[in-house]
Design a protein around this motif. Structure first.
Motif, PDB file in Angstrom:
ATOM      1  N   SER A 330       0.936  -1.234  -0.164  1.00 24.63           N
ATOM      2  CA  SER A 330       0.084  -0.003  -0.106  1.00 24.63           C
ATOM      3  C   SER A 330       0.921   1.175   0.175  1.00 24.63           C
ATOM      4  O   SER A 330       2.083   1.193   0.476  1.00 24.63           O
ATOM      5  CB  SER A 330      -0.942   0.004   1.272  1.00 24.63           C
ATOM      6  N   ALA A 331       0.369   2.320  -0.274  1.00 24.43           N
ATOM      7  CA  ALA A 331       1.171   3.514  -0.664  1.00 24.43           C
ATOM      8  C   ALA A 331       1.674   4.070   0.812  1.00 24.43           C
ATOM      9  O   ALA A 331       1.169   3.795   1.746  1.00 24.43           O
ATOM     10  CB  ALA A 331       0.280   4.621  -1.164  1.00 24.43           C
ATOM     11  N   LEU A 332       2.787   4.832   0.696  1.00 25.47           N
ATOM     12  CA  LEU A 332       3.455   5.206   1.947  1.00 25.47           C
ATOM     13  C   LEU A 332       3.885   6.714   2.026  1.00 25.47           C
ATOM     14  O   LEU A 332       4.200   7.349   0.982  1.00 25.47           O
ATOM     15  CB  LEU A 332       4.656   4.455   2.248  1.00 25.47           C
ATOM     16  N   PRO A 333       2.916   7.460   2.948  1.00 21.19           N
ATOM     17  CA  PRO A 333       3.185   8.841   2.594  1.00 21.19           C
ATOM     18  C   PRO A 333       4.481   9.439   3.119  1.00 21.19           C
ATOM     19  O   PRO A 333       5.306   8.711   3.679  1.00 21.19           O
ATOM     20  CB  PRO A 333       1.854   9.507   3.752  1.00 21.19           C
ATOM     21  N   GLU A 334       4.538  10.607   2.530  1.00 18.44           N
ATOM     22  CA  GLU A 334       5.928  11.488   2.889  1.00 18.44           C
ATOM     23  C   GLU A 334       6.172  11.455   4.283  1.00 18.44           C
ATOM     24  O   GLU A 334       5.364  11.375   5.156  1.00 18.44           O
ATOM     25  CB  GLU A 334       6.167  12.708   2.138  1.00 18.44           C
ATOM     26  N   ASN A 335       7.770  11.157   4.605  1.00 15.50           N
ATOM     27  CA  ASN A 335       8.048  11.525   6.033  1.00 15.50           C
ATOM     28  C   ASN A 335       8.375  12.841   6.353  1.00 15.50           C
ATOM     29  O   ASN A 335       8.729  13.735   5.522  1.00 15.50           O
ATOM     30  CB  ASN A 335       9.086  10.325   6.333  1.00 15.50           C
ATOM     31  N   GLY A 336       8.490  13.286   7.769  1.00 16.75           N
ATOM     32  CA  GLY A 336       8.613  14.390   8.447  1.00 16.75           C
ATOM     33  C   GLY A 336      10.279  14.511   8.739  1.00 16.75           C
ATOM     34  O   GLY A 336      11.061  13.694   8.164  1.00 16.75           O
ATOM     35  N   PRO A 337      10.513  15.314   9.941  1.00 16.99           N
ATOM     36  CA  PRO A 337      11.861  15.483  10.033  1.00 16.99           C
ATOM     37  C   PRO A 337      12.630  14.590  10.836  1.00 16.99           C
ATOM     38  O   PRO A 337      13.744  14.659  11.175  1.00 16.99           O
ATOM     39  CB  PRO A 337      11.654  16.974  10.870  1.00 16.99           C
ATOM     40  N   ARG A 338      11.905  13.492  11.259  1.00 16.53           N
ATOM     41  CA  ARG A 338      12.754  12.277  12.139  1.00 16.53           C
ATOM     42  C   ARG A 338      12.499  10.895  11.211  1.00 16.53           C
ATOM     43  O   ARG A 338      11.353  10.804  10.671  1.00 16.53           O
ATOM     44  CB  ARG A 338      11.864  12.137  13.715  1.00 16.53           C
ATOM     45  N   GLN A 339      13.369  10.209  11.393  1.00 14.38           N
ATOM     46  CA  GLN A 339      13.447   8.900  10.737  1.00 14.38           C
ATOM     47  C   GLN A 339      12.441   7.972  11.585  1.00 14.38           C
ATOM     48  O   GLN A 339      12.348   7.904  12.744  1.00 14.38           O
ATOM     49  CB  GLN A 339      14.972   8.221  11.003  1.00 14.38           C
ATOM     50  N   ASN A 340      11.633   7.678  10.490  1.00 12.54           N
ATOM     51  CA  ASN A 340      10.327   6.918  11.022  1.00 12.54           C
ATOM     52  C   ASN A 340      10.555   5.392  10.714  1.00 12.54           C
ATOM     53  O   ASN A 340      10.838   4.812   9.985  1.00 12.54           O
ATOM     54  CB  ASN A 340       9.238   7.370  10.250  1.00 12.54           C
ATOM     55  N   TYR A 341      10.314   4.703  11.835  1.00 12.94           N
ATOM     56  CA  TYR A 341      10.156   3.254  11.945  1.00 12.94           C
ATOM     57  C   TYR A 341       8.716   2.580  12.069  1.00 12.94           C
ATOM     58  O   TYR A 341       8.162   2.573  13.131  1.00 12.94           O
ATOM     59  CB  TYR A 341      10.982   2.678  13.114  1.00 12.94           C
ATOM     60  N   GLN A 342       8.221   2.262  10.896  1.00 15.93           N
ATOM     61  CA  GLN A 342       6.824   2.088  10.576  1.00 15.93           C
ATOM     62  C   GLN A 342       6.675   0.426  10.905  1.00 15.93           C
ATOM     63  O   GLN A 342       7.210  -0.372  10.155  1.00 15.93           O
ATOM     64  CB  GLN A 342       6.017   2.398   9.527  1.00 15.93           C
ATOM     65  N   ARG A 343       5.845   0.090  11.761  1.00 17.02           N
ATOM     66  CA  ARG A 343       5.443  -1.280  11.872  1.00 17.02           C
ATOM     67  C   ARG A 343       4.904  -1.702  10.829  1.00 17.02           C
ATOM     68  O   ARG A 343       3.781  -1.242  10.355  1.00 17.02           O
ATOM     69  CB  ARG A 343       4.953  -1.465  13.368  1.00 17.02           C
ATOM     70  N   HIS A 355       5.995  -8.853   0.264  1.00 11.88           N
ATOM     71  CA  HIS A 355       4.914  -7.639   0.333  1.00 11.88           C
ATOM     72  C   HIS A 355       4.504  -7.259   1.609  1.00 11.88           C
ATOM     73  O   HIS A 355       4.242  -8.023   2.530  1.00 11.88           O
ATOM     74  CB  HIS A 355       3.682  -7.915  -0.688  1.00 11.88           C
ATOM     75  N   VAL A 356       4.811  -6.072   2.055  1.00 10.18           N
ATOM     76  CA  VAL A 356       4.570  -5.532   3.378  1.00 10.18           C
ATOM     77  C   VAL A 356       3.584  -4.618   3.375  1.00 10.18           C
ATOM     78  O   VAL A 356       3.439  -3.718   2.254  1.00 10.18           O
ATOM     79  CB  VAL A 356       6.052  -5.101   4.033  1.00 10.18           C
ATOM     80  N   ARG A 357       2.754  -4.496   4.350  1.00 12.06           N
ATOM     81  CA  ARG A 357       1.856  -3.348   4.523  1.00 12.06           C
ATOM     82  C   ARG A 357       1.866  -2.855   5.916  1.00 12.06           C
ATOM     83  O   ARG A 357       1.898  -3.615   6.871  1.00 12.06           O
ATOM     84  CB  ARG A 357       0.207  -4.254   4.297  1.00 12.06           C
ATOM     85  N   VAL A 358       1.876  -1.404   5.999  1.00  8.57           N
ATOM     86  CA  VAL A 358       2.173  -0.693   7.200  1.00  8.57           C
ATOM     87  C   VAL A 358       0.499  -1.000   8.156  1.00  8.57           C
ATOM     88  O   VAL A 358      -0.400  -0.995   7.290  1.00  8.57           O
ATOM     89  CB  VAL A 358       2.288   0.591   7.003  1.00  8.57           C
ATOM     90  N   LEU A 359       0.906  -1.262   9.454  1.00 14.38           N
ATOM     91  CA  LEU A 359      -0.091  -1.612  10.146  1.00 14.38           C
ATOM     92  C   LEU A 359      -1.022  -0.235  10.304  1.00 14.38           C
ATOM     93  O   LEU A 359      -0.422   0.775  10.217  1.00 14.38           O
ATOM     94  CB  LEU A 359       0.242  -2.044  11.548  1.00 14.38           C
ATOM     95  N   SER A 360      -2.292  -0.411  10.590  1.00 14.62           N
ATOM     96  CA  SER A 360      -3.123   0.891  10.387  1.00 14.62           C
ATOM     97  C   SER A 360      -2.796   1.463  11.778  1.00 14.62           C
ATOM     98  O   SER A 360      -2.908   2.815  11.556  1.00 14.62           O
ATOM     99  CB  SER A 360      -4.683   0.298  10.638  1.00 14.62           C
ATOM    100  N   SER A 361      -2.502   1.162  12.950  1.00 16.71           N
ATOM    101  CA  SER A 361      -2.094   2.087  14.004  1.00 16.71           C
ATOM    102  C   SER A 361      -0.681   2.023  14.514  1.00 16.71           C
ATOM    103  O   SER A 361       0.019   0.957  14.516  1.00 16.71           O
ATOM    104  CB  SER A 361      -3.014   1.466  15.158  1.00 16.71           C
ATOM    105  N   GLN A 362      -0.015   3.001  14.439  1.00 19.96           N
ATOM    106  CA  GLN A 362       1.452   3.361  14.714  1.00 19.96           C
ATOM    107  C   GLN A 362       1.587   4.004  15.982  1.00 19.96           C
ATOM    108  O   GLN A 362       2.631   4.290  16.303  1.00 19.96           O
ATOM    109  CB  GLN A 362       2.015   4.182  13.549  1.00 19.96           C
ATOM    110  N   ASP A 363       0.512   4.004  16.776  1.00 17.80           N
ATOM    111  CA  ASP A 363       0.736   4.544  18.123  1.00 17.80           C
ATOM    112  C   ASP A 363       1.668   3.849  19.079  1.00 17.80           C
ATOM    113  O   ASP A 363       1.686   2.442  18.926  1.00 17.80           O
ATOM    114  CB  ASP A 363      -0.710   4.460  19.035  1.00 17.80           C
TER     115      ASP A 363
END
Length: 399
Positions: A330-343, A355-363
């Motif tokens: 699935s599409a991945l939005p642009e990132n901000g000023p910190r390196q992001n570790y998406q589950r 094939h990897v899909r970002v989990l819906s909640s990243q809290d």
């Protein structure tokens, strides 16, 4: 205080790190340990030409024309070889793993023979077949296991075959784990108002154990300077002290102050990463200190990024974490000023493509979501958006 990059923080965290001292352990205790020296075979394996089949040891010259009738003159079994010499027209009954007797150069498997009293009829044979030559596996002096190898079932088996009863390994890093906070109680407690169960310390203990370290719980310290000081003192003989919580800048975040009073030499504090920004590291005497945020996901990801390379460096293994190729599901939005570790979670196509899909909640507080992730998608600072189908690299999460 300005945020530093993950790369700069990691370099500072690992500065001056060297492997721990060497200890010798019985091979029965070697699983999971890290080899400290190259290991050479102390014998040749197999130590003699041996049979790969049950059948008859014969001379190829006697079975060049088939069928051939031979006279059995003895047998060779594992642990008790035939001491004679196989002469013209003779055969020796032989079993798998038994030494091939002198004079014989071929083994005929029993399915290709017909035994009858004082003779054996050979119906099929090929010169040199079904013999494992001396040294086919390895020769005495061959270096088969290299320094930095972490012993698993196959490498323990190999070391045993090399006739190594004791192995030189790195001492396990002692990792003291300290939970902090007035609200934290152990699992199984009857929770009072405003209390929460301590989960991070147990996950980190399992993490350290799985990576070859020795986790040592030093309990839960309350938000009290004396209690924190006493707990920190209990980690004096640890190679690494990991603190959980109290790493931010609030009035109740007392951990860094307590460590400073104990003599902490700070290497860094606050990193441009998400989650995990409050993480810090330093040296307390000869003990490395890693201060983790209290949120479970933040603490875990900081452990993958910082604690894992520390452990591997102390054990003398490859300190790098190996990324693996994958395709965005699935599409991945642009990132901000910190390196992001998406589950993220993975599925595999028939051809093995991941094939990897970002989990819906990243809290960063959600342990259930973390448990269902099997990899991290690492987005550099200000990385552009990526469409579904884009090729990326992910960090696998063990277990």
């Amino acid at each position: 205080m300005a945020l530093i990059s993950v790369e700069d923080a990691l370099e500072r965290a690992l500065w001056g790190l060297t492997p721990l001292d060497v200890v010798r352990v019985p091979i029965a205790q070697a699983h999971g340990r890290v080899l400290a020296e190259d290991l050479a075979a102390t014998l040749t394996q197999p130590p003699f030409d041996c049979s790969a089949m049950d059948g008859y040891a014969v001379r190829a010259a006697d079975v060049s024309a088939l069928p051939a009738t031979l006279a059995p003159v003895g047998e060779s079994v594992a642990g008790a070889r035939f001491d004679g010499i196989v002469g013209p027209g003779q055969a020796v009954r032989i079993f798998t793993g038994a030494p091939v007797p002198d004079g014989a150069d071929t083994v005929v498997m029993q399915e290709d023979t017909e035994a009858s009293g004082e003779s054996v009829l050979v119906n099929a044979a090929a010169q040199g077949q079904h013999i494992r030559p001396r040294g086919q596996d390895f020769m005495e002096g061959d270096v088969l296991l290299r320094r930095g190898t972490r012993f698993g079932a196959r490498t323990v088996m190999l070391a045993a075959a090399m006739n190594c009863a004791e192995l030189p390994v790195r001492r396990k890093p002692r990792v003291a784990i300290l939970s902090t906070g007035d609200e934290i109680v152990p699992p199984g407690s009857v929770l009072g108002a405003d209390e929460i169960v301590a989960s991070v310390s147990y996950g980190l203990g399992a993490f350290v154990d799985a990576e070859g370290g020795e986790p040592v719980s030093i309990g839960i310290a309350r938000d009290d300077e004396r209690d924190l000081a006493d707990a920190i003192a209990r980690a004096a003989d640890a190679d690494v002290l990991v603190t959980i919580g109290g790493a931010s800048v609030g009035e109740r975040d007392l951990v860094m102050g307590a460590l400073a009073r104990a003599g902490l030499q700070l290497s860094f504090a606050k990193v441009a990463m998400r989650p995990g920004k409050p993480v810090f590291a330093g040296m307390l005497g000869s003990t490395r200190v890693l201060g983790l945020p209290g949120n479970p996901v933040s603490a875990f990801i900081c452990s993958v990024v910082f604690l894992l390379p520390m452990l591997r460096g102390l054990l003398g293994t490859n300190a790098a974490i190996v990324s693996q190729p994958a395709i965005l599901a699935s599409a991945l939005p642009e990132n901000g000023p910190r390196q992001n570790y998406q589950r993220a979670s993975s599925t595999y196509a028939d051809d093995g493509t991941r094939h990897v899909r970002v989990l819906s909640s990243q809290d960063s507080s959600l342990t259930a979501a973390l448990a269902h992730a099997d990899c991290l998608i690492v987005q550099p600072r200000r990385a552009p958006a990526l469409p579904a189908g884009a090729k990326i690299l992910v960090l696998p999460l063990a277990g």
